[in-house]
Each structure stands twice: as C-alpha cells, then as structure tokens.
Design an enzyme around this catalytic site. Structure first.
Site, mmCIF file in Angstrom:
data_model
loop_
_atom_site.group_PDB
_atom_site.id
_atom_site.type_symbol
_atom_site.label_atom_id
_atom_site.label_comp_id
_atom_site.label_asym_id
_atom_site.label_seq_id
_atom_site.Cartn_x
_atom_site.Cartn_y
_atom_site.Cartn_z
ATOM 1 N N ARG A 90 -25.461 9.600 -12.304
ATOM 2 C CA ARG A 90 -24.647 10.695 -12.833
ATOM 3 C C ARG A 90 -25.149 11.126 -14.205
ATOM 4 N NH1 ARG A 90 -18.035 10.771 -13.811
ATOM 5 N NH2 ARG A 90 -17.978 12.806 -14.850
ATOM 6 N N CYS A 164 -9.315 17.022 -2.836
ATOM 7 C CA CYS A 164 -9.606 17.165 -4.259
ATOM 8 C C CYS A 164 -8.281 17.119 -5.015
ATOM 9 C CB CYS A 164 -10.331 18.486 -4.515
ATOM 10 S SG CYS A 164 -10.784 18.773 -6.243
ATOM 11 N N TYR A 241 -13.433 24.265 -13.399
ATOM 12 C CA TYR A 241 -14.849 24.291 -13.026
ATOM 13 C C TYR A 241 -15.432 25.696 -13.112
ATOM 14 C CZ TYR A 241 -14.565 19.476 -11.421
ATOM 15 O OH TYR A 241 -14.415 18.117 -11.373
#
Length: 441
Positions: A90, A164, A241
């Site tokens: 990551r 989600c 996002y």
C-alpha cells in the site's frame, strides 16, 4: 450459521467481532472462523475475539486457522477483507504515482490499478476454493478495489455482493446532524464504488438534502475537505473520494508534503497488536477508530443477515448493473440501493443521472473493464500457448508484452491519467513495484 472471515488476522477484525457480538440477534452465529496465513497475528486476534464474545454473552464459537480450505468448509457466508502485499505494498501504491505527478491512492488511479492486479487473481482463487468446499455460500467482498474485485467475482459466476462503508457512514453523519436515528434516514446514493453522490437524503419520505446543505453545509464540506461552494453548485454531497477527481492537483501537492496513509496505518497497527496482546482486553480499543472502516461491522451484519435470511430489505451495495443505469453496460458493477435476499442483490430503479455524474461514471466504468482485463492477463493462455509453439522465451516475451499493453491501456483510460507519457511511465513503475505479483512479468 457459520461465517468465515478471510483476512481474519487483520488488525481491523475486532471491529467486525464487536459488531457480530452486539448484533447477535440480527445475525445469530453458531461459529465464526477466522482465516489468515499470519498465524501469530491470527491467534492474537482470535483470542481477543473470544474474550469480546464472552463479555457480551455471545454463545457462538470462535475458531481460527491458516488452512483456507478447512476454514471455508461448511460456511454459510465468507467475508473477504484481505490486503495482498500488506501495508508495504500500500505504501508503494501511495508513493510512486506521486513521482509521476498523479494521485497516489490505494483504490483509484495507478495505485488502485496496482492493487487490483495483485488482488483479483488471489480473490478468484479463494472464491473457487469456496465454491468447491461450500457451493451455496455467499461471498461478501470488502476487499478493495471493491468494484473491480466484485466484478471479477460476478463475471466468474460466484455468489457475491460487494460492500463499502461510505454509504452507511453518510447515513450516520446525516442522522446525527438532523437529530434523528440512523434508521430514519434513507439515501439516494448512486455511482460506482468510491465514485458516488448523495442526490437526496430522505426522512419520512421528505428530501431534506437542501436543508442539510443550507444548515450544515460548512461542516459537511469540512469533513469532505472540499469547498462549500462546490457542494452548493452541485446540489449533492459527493463521496470524499471525488476529491481525487475534483481537486487532483491540490491533492497531489498535499500528498507529497506528508507521510503516506500506509505509514500512518502501519504505526497504528503496531500499537493495536501490542494492545490486543493484553489478556484483560475484552472490547475493541478506542485506537481502532483511527484505523478506518467505521460502521463496516453494522453494514456487514445487515448484508449477511439479508442474504442468508432472505429478508428482501433495501441496502446500498455493489451489484451488477443489468440495465439499472442505461448508459453503462449490463456487466458493470454499480453502487446503489438494492433489494437483498436469498437470490442476491437487485438494484432498485434509479432516476436519470445528471450528465456531469454519468459522464465520469461511464469513463471510470470503461477503466474498470480494462483494469479487470489487465488483472486477468496472467490467467490467459496466450503467452503459454505461444511458449509451446514458438519456444519458452518467445512465450514469456509475448506474455510480458501483452501484460504491459493491458496495464498501459487501463492507465490511459483512467480520467486521472489519460496522457500517453504519464501512462507509459506509470506502467513501468507499476510493473517494477509489483513484479512478484504479476505472473507475466
């Protein structure tokens, strides 16, 4: 019922355990199986899970194993929450794209593609083994990038629904601002995973979104780290996002000026593991809230309960489009309210989507299609067949060329990239940092 969690050794698992314990009447578990190859972490978290169940009076049994086949055998549902390559991978996803002037993030842009390439083959292998050992089990995917991973699962015929926590997070925040219970709030949530907008917020059938923006717009904008003026102009609340798209260059400058989120999470994880080792600990620690994934346990319990109990209630999930959004292909995976039952998730009708949002959704859907093709490149027979016919080295060369071409095409299609030079450089960087995970490289 029996529930298996693949990635059960994650430091985030106690959040799930807490939800299972508190909501045992919604999801009555006879056994919870934690599965992870990291046996040291697995035992640590497994023992904590037993203490949490015992404190809250949950009668279910908690077991753990590093044997995937044994762990999923007989499961009614399997939750996927794995991270291939761990926080180290990551960290790479969040750093090397910045060197090319692009957002470094684990679910979108070049970093998101890298994660998809590492993850999709592993998830499909897990799903095949679930199908062999527990053919009737539902797979609940919380593994990012959820949209691409869920699309891979569904395209291979698996019983899967993507999940989600963005929608449930908005529901809880809006309920708090409005002074009502979360169950009173319903969202007109539309988009793709990590690319969504709240176009209405209803309480008692009334759309209170205009009131929310008028009275609490500053607080909502601050939470999203977006300008209040943008929310007023859009008339919706975008997922946080969307900041990567609406404020790309500003975000790149910010990310270059501070340590990666992966580094921050890794530090938190080290503290959490020390905390989990305390034999007196029998609840999730407050520090876990900084790990991310708020309210995932509630969403996971609700979704799993609906799939196994055939409730037919409405939840916001990731499911096949199948004509719901006519400007997207049927096999696209969208994130919208859906009726959930024993047959899976069926999206509810969606009123026409504004061109500003529909255009971006169509662009990202095209990228996700190409990203999945790139993720599956190593599983195709082309390179291997060429190897048999034209020599092993020729086959490997063809596979490398095909794999690189697939990665480049996906990056070129991504709206955060879309330039030949950037896509070329990012392709080379992605391959260099993920070579061990790419069978064709």
């Amino acid at each position: 019922m029996t529930l298996a969690v693949v990635g059960g050794g994650s430091t985030y698992t106690p959040e799930l355990i807490d939800g299972f314990a508190r909501l045992r009447d919604v999801l009555p578990l006879a056994e919870l199986v934690l599965i992870d190859p990291a046996t040291d972490r697995l035992e640590l978290i497994g023992r904590l899970a037993r203490r949490i169940f015992a404190k809250q009076g949950h009668p279910g049994r908690v077991t753990w194993t590093d044997d995937l086949d044994a762990g999923v055998d007989g499961a009614d549902a399997v939750l996927l929450q794995l991270r291939v390559g761990g926080q180290a991978a990551r960290h790479q996803d969040e750093t090397w794209p910045l060197e090319c002037g692009c957002v470094g993030q684990e679910t979108t842009g070049a970093g998101g593609l890298a994660k998809a390439l590492r993850t999709v083959p592993v998830v499909l292998d897990i799903a095949e083994r679930v199908r062999r050992r527990s053919p009737d089990a539902w797979i609940v995917d919380f593994t990012n990038p959820v949209g691409i991973v869920t699309r891979a699962l569904l395209s291979h015929g698996h019983k899967a629904v993507g999940l989600c926590n963005v929608a449930i997070g908005f529901q809880r925040k809006f309920a708090n601002l409005l002074g009502v219970g979360p169950e009173a709030v319903t969202l007109e949530h539309v988009g793709l995973n990590h690319l969504t907008w709240e176009r209405a917020v209803r309480v008692g059938g009334e759309d209170v979104l205009p009131k929310l923006l008028a009275e609490h717009g500053d607080a909502i904008a601050d939470d999203l780290r977006m300008p209040r003026s943008l929310l007023d102009r859009l008339g919706v609340v975008p997922s946080y996002y969307l900041r990567y798209f609406y404020q790309h260059d500003e975000v790149v400058r910010e990310l270059r000026s501070k340590p990666s989120r992966a580094a921050e999470v890794a530090a938190i994880e080290r503290q959490l593991l020390d905390t989990y080792g305390d034999p007196a600990l029998d609840e999730k620690p407050e520090l876990l809230g900084r790990r991310g994934g708020a309210f995932y346990s509630e969403a996971a319990v609700a979704l799993t309960s609906s799939l196994l109990g055939d409730t037919g209630d409405v939840q916001i999930v990731n499911a096949l489009n199948n004509g719901t959004l006519p400007f997207l292909p049927d096999d696209a995976v969208i994130e919208v309210p859906a009726t959930v039952g024993a047959g899976g998730a069926v999206p509810l009708p969606v009123r026409p989507v504004e061109p500003l949002f529909a255009g971006l959704m169509a662009n990202v859907t095209a990228y996700e299609h190409l990203a999945l093709e790139a993720a599956l490149a190593g599983g195709r027979g082309g390179g291997r067949r060429n190897g048999r016919n034209a020599g092993a080295e020729g086959g490997r060369s063809a596979a490398r060329e095909g794999g690189r071409s697939a990665v480049f095409t996906a990056l070129l299609a991504h709206p955060l990239i879309g330039q030949t030079d950037a896509a070329d450089r990012l392709t080379d960087e992605l391959i260099a940092h993920n070579r061990e995970h790419l069978t064709w490289a």
